[in-house]
Design a protein around this motif. Structure first.
Motif, PDB file in Angstrom:
ATOM      1  N   ASP A 289       0.830  -1.200   0.000  1.00 46.50           N
ATOM      2  CA  ASP A 289       0.000   0.000   0.000  1.00 46.50           C
ATOM      3  C   ASP A 289       0.869   1.256   0.000  1.00 46.50           C
ATOM      4  OD1 ASP A 289      -2.313  -1.519   0.128  1.00 46.50           O
ATOM      5  OD2 ASP A 289      -2.320  -1.560   2.311  1.00 46.50           O
ATOM      6  N   PRO A 290       0.458   2.282  -0.706  1.00 48.71           N
ATOM      7  CA  PRO A 290       1.236   3.530  -0.697  1.00 48.71           C
ATOM      8  C   PRO A 290       1.189   4.206   0.671  1.00 48.71           C
ATOM      9  CG  PRO A 290      -0.834   3.810  -1.885  1.00 48.71           C
ATOM     10  CD  PRO A 290      -0.711   2.347  -1.598  1.00 48.71           C
ATOM     11  N   GLU A 291       2.206   4.992   0.963  1.00 46.86           N
ATOM     12  CA  GLU A 291       2.273   5.733   2.209  1.00 46.86           C
ATOM     13  C   GLU A 291       1.044   6.622   2.341  1.00 46.86           C
ATOM     14  OE1 GLU A 291       4.033   6.767   5.814  1.00 46.86           O
ATOM     15  OE2 GLU A 291       4.754   5.302   4.327  1.00 46.86           O
ATOM     16  N   GLY A 292       0.478   6.625   3.532  1.00 43.68           N
ATOM     17  CA  GLY A 292      -0.683   7.469   3.788  1.00 43.68           C
ATOM     18  C   GLY A 292      -2.015   6.791   3.552  1.00 43.68           C
ATOM     19  N   THR A 293      -2.013   5.504   3.143  1.00 44.07           N
ATOM     20  CA  THR A 293      -3.273   4.793   2.955  1.00 44.07           C
ATOM     21  C   THR A 293      -4.038   4.748   4.274  1.00 44.07           C
ATOM     22  OG1 THR A 293      -2.329   3.407   1.213  1.00 44.07           O
ATOM     23  CG2 THR A 293      -4.336   2.605   2.276  1.00 44.07           C
ATOM     24  N   ARG A 294      -5.316   5.063   4.232  1.00 41.66           N
ATOM     25  CA  ARG A 294      -6.140   5.014   5.439  1.00 41.66           C
ATOM     26  C   ARG A 294      -6.824   3.654   5.526  1.00 41.66           C
ATOM     27  NH1 ARG A 294      -8.955  10.838   6.871  1.00 41.66           N
ATOM     28  NH2 ARG A 294      -7.157  12.162   6.412  1.00 41.66           N
ATOM     29  N   TYR A 295      -6.740   3.072   6.714  1.00 39.30           N
ATOM     30  CA  TYR A 295      -7.333   1.749   6.939  1.00 39.30           C
ATOM     31  C   TYR A 295      -8.503   1.877   7.905  1.00 39.30           C
ATOM     32  CZ  TYR A 295      -2.805   0.364   5.035  1.00 39.30           C
ATOM     33  OH  TYR A 295      -1.689   0.232   4.235  1.00 39.30           O
ATOM     34  N   TYR A 296      -9.548   1.135   7.601  1.00 44.67           N
ATOM     35  CA  TYR A 296     -10.711   1.103   8.478  1.00 44.67           C
ATOM     36  C   TYR A 296     -10.921  -0.291   9.066  1.00 44.67           C
ATOM     37  CZ  TYR A 296     -11.203   5.452   5.974  1.00 44.67           C
ATOM     38  OH  TYR A 296     -10.941   6.694   5.422  1.00 44.67           O
ATOM     39  N   GLU A 297     -10.089  -1.229   8.660  1.00 44.46           N
ATOM     40  CA  GLU A 297      -9.951  -2.508   9.372  1.00 44.46           C
ATOM     41  C   GLU A 297      -8.509  -2.578   9.854  1.00 44.46           C
ATOM     42  OE1 GLU A 297      -9.348  -7.197   8.631  1.00 44.46           O
ATOM     43  OE2 GLU A 297     -10.912  -6.281   7.402  1.00 44.46           O
ATOM     44  N   ILE A 298      -8.319  -2.692  11.176  1.00 47.02           N
ATOM     45  CA  ILE A 298      -6.984  -2.582  11.758  1.00 47.02           C
ATOM     46  C   ILE A 298      -6.777  -3.696  12.782  1.00 47.02           C
ATOM     47  CG2 ILE A 298      -5.438  -1.112  13.123  1.00 47.02           C
ATOM     48  CD1 ILE A 298      -6.922   1.312  12.004  1.00 47.02           C
ATOM     49  N   PRO A 299      -5.719  -4.492  12.633  1.00 48.66           N
ATOM     50  CA  PRO A 299      -5.387  -5.474  13.672  1.00 48.66           C
ATOM     51  C   PRO A 299      -4.679  -4.787  14.835  1.00 48.66           C
ATOM     52  CG  PRO A 299      -3.821  -5.647  11.872  1.00 48.66           C
ATOM     53  CD  PRO A 299      -4.822  -4.595  11.467  1.00 48.66           C
ATOM     54  N   LEU A 300      -5.042  -5.151  16.062  1.00 47.26           N
ATOM     55  CA  LEU A 300      -4.453  -4.561  17.265  1.00 47.26           C
ATOM     56  C   LEU A 300      -3.929  -5.684  18.159  1.00 47.26           C
ATOM     57  CD1 LEU A 300      -7.159  -1.854  18.152  1.00 47.26           C
ATOM     58  CD2 LEU A 300      -4.973  -1.490  16.989  1.00 47.26           C
ATOM     59  N   CYS A 301      -2.614  -5.794  18.229  1.00 43.65           N
ATOM     60  CA  CYS A 301      -1.962  -6.775  19.097  1.00 43.65           C
ATOM     61  C   CYS A 301      -1.565  -6.065  20.389  1.00 43.65           C
ATOM     62  CB  CYS A 301      -0.737  -7.369  18.405  1.00 43.65           C
ATOM     63  SG  CYS A 301       0.233  -8.485  19.447  1.00 43.65           S
ATOM     64  N   ILE A 302      -2.243  -6.395  21.486  1.00 41.37           N
ATOM     65  CA  ILE A 302      -2.015  -5.730  22.772  1.00 41.37           C
ATOM     66  C   ILE A 302      -1.206  -6.671  23.671  1.00 41.37           C
ATOM     67  CG2 ILE A 302      -3.092  -4.640  24.766  1.00 41.37           C
ATOM     68  CD1 ILE A 302      -5.593  -4.220  23.038  1.00 41.37           C
ATOM     69  N   GLN A 303      -0.089  -6.159  24.178  1.00 41.20           N
ATOM     70  CA  GLN A 303       0.781  -6.953  25.044  1.00 41.20           C
ATOM     71  C   GLN A 303       1.327  -6.071  26.154  1.00 41.20           C
ATOM     72  OE1 GLN A 303       3.275  -8.082  21.592  1.00 41.20           O
ATOM     73  NE2 GLN A 303       2.918 -10.199  22.171  1.00 41.20           N
ATOM     74  N   ASP A 304       1.757  -6.690  27.245  1.00 41.86           N
ATOM     75  CA  ASP A 304       2.472  -5.945  28.274  1.00 41.86           C
ATOM     76  C   ASP A 304       3.953  -6.308  28.206  1.00 41.86           C
ATOM     77  OD1 ASP A 304       1.995  -8.548  29.187  1.00 41.86           O
ATOM     78  OD2 ASP A 304       1.686  -7.943  31.263  1.00 41.86           O
ATOM     79  N   ARG A 305       4.797  -5.293  28.364  1.00 37.88           N
ATOM     80  CA  ARG A 305       6.246  -5.471  28.323  1.00 37.88           C
ATOM     81  C   ARG A 305       6.882  -4.548  29.355  1.00 37.88           C
ATOM     82  NH1 ARG A 305       4.805  -9.235  26.001  1.00 37.88           N
ATOM     83  NH2 ARG A 305       5.388 -10.044  23.942  1.00 37.88           N
ATOM     84  N   SER A 306       8.056  -4.927  29.815  1.00 37.19           N
ATOM     85  CA  SER A 306       8.871  -4.066  30.671  1.00 37.19           C
ATOM     86  C   SER A 306      10.201  -3.816  29.981  1.00 37.19           C
ATOM     87  CB  SER A 306       9.098  -4.704  32.038  1.00 37.19           C
ATOM     88  OG  SER A 306       7.895  -4.810  32.766  1.00 37.19           O
TER      89      SER A 306
END
Length: 647
Positions: A289-306
């Motif tokens: 995808d070209p830079e600046g493409t807007r997405y309306y389906e987005i994967p979100l990987c949530i993790q905790d880290r130190s």
């Protein structure tokens, strides 16, 4: 006075109370961590970094009867902390022929229903001189783990020591598991089918796990030959559209390998059980995808880290840093492992490889594919108008959940909050239609900073630290561009999978943790699974014990999971997408509680609460060896995993 086990059996124990650490021991552990150079997470500035959106993984070929990938694990540096702070050395997957595609988390593998995918998984953990890299994190060699140093005769076995050993510093074993895939045994990422990188090894080391050769032989019967340091897995994708993910699964070291970074989404689309194009918000990210493409389906990987103050990942290197601050004696002077921690909940939240990022959103609908990729942390997510609102906070915008681990729900479910145990996924619509430009919203977390034990916020458990782990990410509304033609979630008709047949048999299994047998008053020696007989006799078992769960091919069967520990666990069954049937406290006569509304679809990972039996129904339709385990990775790595033999 009744024992803990008796209390659990009568269903009167409040598990959350058992989880509150003694203030003195917790303070000692925290002080020791800071003395070791750990970064104070409250010093990390929030919402200074744009949320990255993982692109699609490039293919090697889409010709013929399968899409082919060559995906490698490498070490690199990435800006996980905000700009101006040090970079972090991590591991991640990427396309072997495209160096710029490597990242944490990895790019997404986009699969189509009934279109096979063939992946060459490469262990590329070698340096510029071709030498195998050591682990970034402290490996406890006293566990029952892959143990390459044991050689061919003693790999995948616990080692014996004359003195308490230091951390293992040799080459790193990996084997990738696509979590939720309906895969043949040779492509499932069996824990003892690991392999080291193709590099010179220390004398006497085993290069592969004890089941690698057997899995290779089966896979090469219909596919390409495996080269050293590689495995070639084929996924038929003969299942409904769903949100899967891929990660390491090597025996006894998964907690560390995943924490170091190699995770990615594996999304299945299309087929008769998918919704027509345009029904849901889109587009999703593509490979170029070209830079600046807007997405309306987005994967979100949530993790905790130190992190340490130099930007490197922090993970405890001593059992003394656990809440009980136990300082020894360790193996071999006792039966307590010197490095392994029974659970680690880190103090910073990372989304798509950035600490506390910001996402600009338009006043329209978004589809979020949510994954709790944490080692041991359960999440209770809300969208609030303030990041620091008193807990419990009011929800400013609801989640509309439309899918879970393995596909669609029966119908959309409107939720003020969204609960995800480690390894669980949720497919949600968030409707921001009508919000004014400049509106700020915050995804917050109200689950505790200790292993979750169900109950009521403020009564049975306290919320996550409001200044750190109680915040996740920020949404900032910008002007609308274009027209949102997706269907409002409350009007969606979902093509959910048909109900499974009535159960013809059951497996009655247990979750437990065992105290030291050598030291009085020392708990959490090992996490374990096992069996519960009709007369309620409990038999704790370990990884090396013969399989006791032997599903009959094609038969619908119920798994009754009895949790005798003091907190909730997420339980994952490989190969299948199951139905959650019910939950019921031990010894309580009333009818079982049915599955939650957000569990009406197929799942592969389920929260099993303390003092309860959780029932799920599954059909195993591929023969061979698989596993079931707790997806709190610290538990999985110390015996809370068992083989399944599908007859």
């Amino acid at each position: 006075m009744p024992s803990r086990r008796q209390l659990l059996t009568t269903g009167v124990l409040s598990g959350a109370a058992m989880l509150i650490p003694a203030p003195a021991s917790a303070a000692r552990a925290a002080a020791a961590a800071l003395a070791a150079g750990k970064l104070d997470a409250s010093k990390i500035h929030k919402y200074k970094t744009r949320l990255p959106v993982p692109a699609a993984m490039p293919t090697v070929s889409t010709k013929g009867k399968a899409d082919r990938y060559a995906v490698e694990v490498r070490q690199f540096r990435q800006q996980i902390l905000p700009p101006g702070m040090p970079q972090t050395t991590v591991w991640g997957y990427g396309s072997a022929a495209h160096p710029k595609t490597f990242g944490y988390p990895a790019r997404t593998i986009e699969a189509r229903t009934d279109r096979p995918v063939e992946v060459t998984w490469i262990n590329g953990l070698i340096d510029a001189k071709g030498r195998a890299r050591p682990h970034l994190l402290p490996v406890d060699p006293t566990l029952h783990w892959a143990n390459p140093a044991g050689g061919v005769a003693h790999r995948d076995m616990p080692a014996h020591f004359a003195d308490t050993p230091a951390r293992y510093t040799g080459p790193v074993p990996i084997v990738t598991h696509v979590h939720g895939a309906h895969a043949a045994e040779e492509a499932d990422g069996y824990p003892t089918a690991w392999y080291l990188p193709d590099a010179p090894l220390p004398r006497g080391f085993a290069a592969t796990g004890s089941d690698y050769a057997d899995m290779r032989e089966k896979a090469e019967g219909y596919g390409p030959r495996w080269k050293p340091g590689q495995a070639v897995f084929r996924y038929d994708n003969d299942q409904a559209p769903g949100t899967l993910w891929y990660h390491d699964h090597a025996l006894g070291i998964t907690r560390l390998n995943v924490y170091a970074g190699p995770v990615g989404f594996y999304l299945i689309r299309g087929g008769e059980q998918d919704l027509p194009q345009g029904t849901l918000p889109g587009p999703a990210p593509g490979p170029d995808d070209p830079e600046g493409t807007r997405y309306y389906e987005i994967p979100l990987c949530i993790q905790d880290r130190s992190f340490r103050t130099d930007g490197s990942l922090y993970y405890p290197d001593s059992r003394s840093l656990f809440h009980d601050a136990f300082a020894g004696p360790y193996v071999p002077a006792s039966d307590i492992a010197p490095i392994w921690n029974p659970a680690y909940l880190a103090d910073a939240i990372v989304v798509n490889g950035r600490t506390w990022p910001q996402l600009t959103v338009e006043p329209r609908r978004y589809r979020f594919r949510l994954l709790n990729g944490s080692n041991s942390r359960t999440l209770i997510l809300k969208i609030a108008a303030s990041a620091t609102a008193p807990r419990p906070a009011s929800a400013a915008v609801p989640f509309w959940q439309i899918g879970s681990d393995g596909g669609w729900l029966r119908e959309p479910v409107k939720l003020e909050q969204l609960m995800l145990g480690p390894g669980e996924r949720a497919d949600v619509i968030v409707d921001l239609t009508g919000l004014a430009e400049g509106t700020e919203l915050f995804v917050i977390n109200e689950a505790p900073d200790v292993p979750y034990a169900a109950g009521v916020l403020g009564t049975d458990y306290q919320p996550a630290n409001i200044a750190t782990t109680g915040q996740v990410m920020k949404l900032l509304v910008i002007p609308l561009r274009g027209t949102d033609t997706s269907v409002p979630p409350e009007h969606l008709s979902l093509p959910a999978a048909p109900k499974l047949p009535d159960s013809a048999a059951s497996w009655r299994v247990l979750l437990d943790d065992l105290p030291s047998v050598a030291l009085t008053g020392v708990n959490h020696r090992v996490a374990t699974l096992g069996t519960v007989a009709p007369d309620r006799t409990q038999t704790p078992l370990r990884w090396h014990d013969a399989p006791t769960e032997k599903p009959v091919l094609g038969r619908s069967e119920t798994w009754e999971i009895l949790n005798f520990t003091d907190h909730s666990h997420t339980v994952h069954l490989h190969q299948v997408q199951f139905e959650v049937v019910s939950r019921q406290p031990f010894g309580i006569p009333p009818k079982p509680r049915p599955a939650e509304s957000w569990e009406s679809g197929r799942k592969d990972t389920v929260l099993a609460h303390s003092g309860e039996v959780t029932r799920v129904k599954a059909v195993f339709d591929r023969p061979g060896r698989y596993v079931w385990h707790c997806h709190m990775l610290e538990h999985e790595d110390n015996e809370m995993m068992r083989p399944i033999q599908v007859a």
